[in-house]
Write an enzyme that holds these catalytic residues in place. Structure first.
Site, PDB file in Angstrom:
ATOM      1  N   CYS A 168       0.821  -1.206   0.000  1.00 21.11           N
ATOM      2  CA  CYS A 168       0.000   0.000   0.000  1.00 21.11           C
ATOM      3  C   CYS A 168       0.856   1.258   0.000  1.00 21.11           C
ATOM      4  CB  CYS A 168      -0.995  -0.004   1.149  1.00 21.11           C
ATOM      5  SG  CYS A 168      -0.330  -0.359   2.763  1.00 21.11           S
ATOM      6  N   VAL A 226       0.044   4.244  -2.424  1.00 21.58           N
ATOM      7  CA  VAL A 226      -0.367   5.573  -1.950  1.00 21.58           C
ATOM      8  C   VAL A 226       0.492   6.660  -2.601  1.00 21.58           C
ATOM      9  CG1 VAL A 226      -0.534   7.091   0.067  1.00 21.58           C
ATOM     10  CG2 VAL A 226      -1.368   4.747   0.214  1.00 21.58           C
TER      11      VAL A 226
END
Lengths: 519, 485
Positions: free
Chosen positions: A152, A156
């Protein structure tokens, strides 16, 4: 060995000794503990209907969920291909978690590398990490392909995998020819099954496109009669062996697309070789010319199925995990239809033997109320199995069940399946719920058997019901994943697991006079 | 049996040949062969606590693992939110074996996974509002929870959430300590920064917030024992047996109250120095509490440590200590008598976190075993300075060794036992090399103290001498000439 008797108690007996019991009591004065009465009341309250209502009112907190994140599935998918090294782009801790988690389930090594991004990479992007990572991992672990997914963190900050890989080639770190398949796997979308699908589709489309082959279903001279089979996020290495047995009985050629059974069931020979088995990379583009494809996890493999039916223009039969007699019948019909070959007599005979076993055991199964937890495709299979033997699913929790196939939601298909049988009338489906919800359900509306992964053991214990371990992950029992649960043989294994648990319970809960020798 | 310094230097060089130039240059700095000079001067050249090279298969984890997994997770009466996406909390759910007494889900929240399960909308719009709701729901679901900690996962720090403000507000509203921990996985180079961040959070939000009804001259804290397989219990029992009063256990089987009252102790006893040195140093400065390291692995080190601890107190304690040692020694001797002949001269390679790679040496040596190579995932310079003097000359000391390096070394050194983690374990099973997981005690334990050593000795014997290894028809392994040992 020395004959001298030494007393070496394990942690169970050691900490039951009086001195440790006293230690526990004595420590409490520093703990500012709740009174025993408070704890007892809170425990009773947690089991109440009132608590259950509050529990189901939760909007935000998730407690003991039954799902993992995307890149875990991607690592598994990557290990389904010949000499392929999974490469996780992002923070390194994620990769260590994936490796540990998969190894705890399979009791096998999980080779995978990370680009080890830290604060500076969070600011400037992870391109240099990715390029250095490719250079180092290829030099050390000598893969024939690298399969990249993301954590992630990389998602991001918006790292661009395609251009980073391109730059690695420009820099000469990898040759133009060296295959690097990739996919984006943000952990805040979907679950481990989504990540499996993303990586499988990523690998198939990448190897196909770079091959220059133009898909022409059923055209290949060598591969013309081949069938493609995909098992998906498959926690059972035994299921690969079972599907092979079935396809070999049909005497059809086939390619398993994504076969991690080699890596997750390799022999101890005195040498470790990093890569075992897997779908051959050269077979992937050839698979585009097969007669058709068979998917055994239709909710998991959504993107891959779309790719095969779209880009490869191939007939595809997609079903959920073929458990039980009916599930296996459907599997055999599908294989027969896709290949034009009749169902072999050996399998029909095997069917008869397993049905015979079911008739032997049905009195112990009939009317047993069960709770089920698992991934969507496994649950469809388990529900089917329960219904065909007269077991009654009652509570069904699927944390990652917000998925659909051909515009039908998993929940709707599962409900229709339950509605099709009188044994399904007691069931309620809980989609997106967790095992803390399940705990309330088990306590407030008791059942006889819980079926699910090791994570269900806490709720099952609180409710005092036996847990039959099926699915992923199974962390606290050994080798269950080596025995198939699909096909007729898998049906027998599942039956044997369940009926013998029921019989164990009868012995465990006997009333003296009925500690029966024959059951 | 001595270890050959030059041969082992050559061996390491050979192993590192496989690396590309840049990575090789880096990895060379993470190896050192122990010499008389390194043993005595204590200023080793070995590089540590710096970034792992990408792509090498480092054994390291992340800050979140260091904070939630190690330091905060074991505090049993608090709810620890894995704040962010689903995975981190799922993989660290009940896998560390930090045992705790209590009723799970009622007054003990250790083996649970409580998470905000971030979705795309949380990434886009931020997770602060959701976090508030989560905290309220936690008090509804777990009325006996004494506090909450927020264990940040990577996205939290990247999307600019203000978990400190949320925690402050909600702490007031819910009238309980709520501790924001900025342990996003991308911070730092390993678990180690997570330990530090977690320690700082204890210092800033918890320590000193409660008082002890009565203090006494023998009040001590156990710091840096995570109660793996019951380690802290097997340690505490010895301290109590010699008359000390353990007022706080950090953090295995620990409670919020024990974090709050620890500043009342007379002495801090620290086992895992790497993960909690920040706190003992802080307590020394802020509260004048002296601290000392101790080592309860193996009888030799345990006797030594018990005596050193007793020396900090009066004669009563010292007498108690000697009596206690006298009471336990015959049994320890029996254990050694039984297992040493079966384990003597067996060669061991260790690669563990930040302490056990040196702390367990004594236990192995009590059984006559030789450590031929030892490495850490996330140790710092001071750890290595303590390690070199404990090891024989010629021992290979390694920092953040990769899977490749370990596998090569284990084979070239022809070791009889590897002690490392679950990621490594099954590789060595393929190779036919006996292996123990030294993070989780391979689902056994405790290994601390006298009770622990019995299990340790039995486990090492069981592993090294199991007949299953004989079933592997080992291919001829090309032993490099003069492989150092």
């Amino acid at each position: 060995m020395s004959k001298e008797k030494l007393d070496i108690p394990d942690y169970n007996s050691l900490f039951a000794e009086e001195r440790y019991v006293q230690q526990r009591a004595n420590k409490k004065q520093f703990e500012a503990p709740c009174s025993e009465q408070n704890t007892a009341e809170a425990l009773a309250y947690s089991k109440s209907a009132e608590y259950m209502e509050k529990n189901f009112d939760r909007k935000a907190v998730v407690i003991n969920p039954h799902k993992a994140c995307q890149p875990l599935g991607s690592v598994m998918a990557a290990l389904g291909f010949e000499k392929t090294l999974p490469f996780v782009h992002g923070s390194q801790g994620c990769n260590s978690y994936f490796r540990s988690h998969l190894s705890r389930h399979f009791k096998e090594p999980t080779p995978a590398v990370s680009s080890s991004m830290t604060e500076d990479a969070a600011v400037f992007g992870g391109m240099n990490n990715l390029i250095d990572g490719l250079e180092n991992s290829i030099a050390l672990y000598k893969p024939e392909m690298v399969a990249l997914c993301t954590t992630c963190m990389a998602e991001v900050i918006g790292d661009d995998l395609s251009s980073f890989i391109g730059n690695a080639r420009i820099k000469g770190v990898i040759t133009e020819e060296f295959p690097v398949a990739f996919c984006n796997t943000p952990s805040f979308v979907g679950s481990h099954i989504t990540g499996y699908d993303s990586m499988l589709k990523g690998i198939l489309s990448y190897l196909y496109e770079r091959s220059g082959i133009k898909a022409s279903p059923g055209s290949g001279t060598e591969s013309g009669e081949k069938l493609n089979v995909m098992l998906g996020f498959e926690p059972y290495t035994g299921n690969f062996a079972e599907i092979r047995k079935i396809l070999e009985a049909f005497d059809t050629q086939y390619t398993i697309l994504g076969d991690h059974s080699g890596n997750y069931d390799s022999p101890a020979t005195g040498e470790y070789e990093y890569y075992y088995g897997g779908t051959k990379l050269v077979d992937v583009p050839l698979a585009a010319n097969a007669l058709g494809s068979l998917s055994l996890q239709k909710y998991t493999l959504k993107k891959t199925q779309d790719f095969i039916s779209g880009t490869w223009n191939q007939p595809i039969t997609a079903m959920s995990t073929p458990l039980g007699i009916t599930g296996t019948d459907k599997l055999l019909e599908a294989v027969s239809e896709l290949t034009g070959l009749p169902v072999p007599a050996s399998l029909t005979e095997e069917r008869g033997r397993v049905v015979d076993a079911l008739t032997d055991s049905h009195p112990y199964l009939h009317g047993k109320r069960v709770a089920l937890v698992g991934d969507p495709d496994l649950l469809i299979g388990l529900i089917g199995f329960c219904l065909e033997v007269g077991m009654e699913p009652v509570h069904i929790v699927c944390s990652n069940g917000d998925v659909d196939f051909n515009d039908v939601k998993f929940k709707d298909e599962a409900q229709a399946l339950l509605d099709s049988s009188p044994y399904g009338s007691e069931a309620t489906l809980y989609i997106g719920n967790d095992l803390w919800h399940m705990r309330s359900l088990l306590l407030n509306d008791p059942i006889d058997l819980a079926i699910g992964s090791s994570h269900l053991k806490f709720a099952a214990k609180d409710a005092g019901v036996p847990l039959i371990r099926v699915g992923f992950p199974i962390l606290d029992r050994h080798h269950m994943h080596r025995y198939p649960i699909i096909g007729y043989q898998g049906t027998l294994n599942l039956l044997s697991l369940i009926v013998n648990t029921v019989l164990d319970e009868l012995d465990r809960n006997h009333s003296g006079f009925n500690y029966d020798l024959v059951r | 049996m001595g270890l050959n310094i030059e041969e082992n230097k050559k061996l390491v060089e050979e192993v590192l040949e496989a690396y590309p130039k840049k990575a090789k240059k880096d990895r060379e700095k993470h190896f050192q062969i122990n010499t008389e000079e390194a043993q005595s001067c204590g200023t080793c050249a070995l590089k540590s606590n710096i970034k792992s090279r990408p792509g090498v298969m480092t054994p390291r984890g992340c800050s979140y693992a260091g904070s939630k997994g190690v330091v905060w997770g074991p505090i049993k009466d608090m709810v620890h939110i894995s704040h962010g996406p689903i995975g981190c909390g799922q993989y660290s759910w009940g896998t560390r074996r930090n045992y705790a007494n209590g009723t799970l889900g009622i007054d003990n929240f250790t083996a649970m996974q409580i998470t905000s399960d971030f979705q795309e909308t949380d990434i886009v719009f931020g997770g602060d509002k959701k976090l508030e709701v989560i905290m309220r729901e936690i008090t509804e679901m777990f009325p006996l929870a004494r506090g909450i900690s927020v264990q940040s996962e990577c996205p939290v720090g990247l999307i600019g959430d203000d978990i400190e403000a949320v925690s402050k507000k909600m702490s007031k509203e819910l009238e309980m300590p709520i501790v924001p921990v900025r342990c996003e996985g991308f911070r730092g180079v390993s678990q180690s920064l997570g330990h530090h961040i977690a320690n700082d959070a204890i210092r800033d939000f918890v320590l000193g917030k409660a008082e002890l009804a009565e203090t006494g001259p023998y009040d001590v804290n156990i710091i840096g024992d995570y109660n793996i397989g019951g380690d802290a219990w097997a340690s505490r029992i010895l301290l109590e047996e010699m008359g000390l009063r353990v007022i706080a256990q950090w953090s295995g089987d620990g409670t919020l109250n024990e974090l709050e009252i620890a500043h009342k102790a007379k002495l801090n006893l620290i086992h895992c120095h790497r993960s909690m040195n920040y706190m003992v140093e802080h307590m020394e400065k802020a509260y004048d509490i002296p601290w000392m390291e101790y080592n309860f692995f193996g009888p030799t080190k345990t006797y030594e440590s018990l005596r050193a601890i007793a020396a900090r107190f009066d004669e009563t304690i010292q007498e108690n200590c000697e009596k206690m040692i006298a009471r336990h020694q015959p049994e320890m001797d029996k254990i050694i008598h039984k297992f040493k002949p079966r384990l003597e001269n067996k060669k061991v390679l260790l690669m563990i976190g930040g302490l056990r790679s040196r702390h367990t040496i004594g236990a192995y040596e009590d059984l006559g075993m030789d450590i031929v190579a030892s490495g850490y995932e996330f140790a710092h310079k001071d750890d290595y300075e303590k390690t070199f003097p404990m090891m024989k000359e010629g021992t290979i000391i390694m920092d953040d060794p990769t899977a490749y390096e370990l596998e090569e070394l284990a084979q070239k050194l022809n070791v009889d036992l590897v002690g490392s983690g679950v990621k490594e374990k099954y590789v060595y099973h393929k190779m036919g090399v006996p292996f123990r997981q030294m993070h989780s005690w391979d689902y056994s334990g405790p290994y601390h103290g006298f009770d622990g050593f019995k299990i340790f000795a039995k486990d090492m014997d069981m592993t090294v001498n199991s007949p299953v290894w004989n079933l592997i028809s080992k291919k001829e392994k090309a032993q490099k000439e003069g492989a150092g040992v």
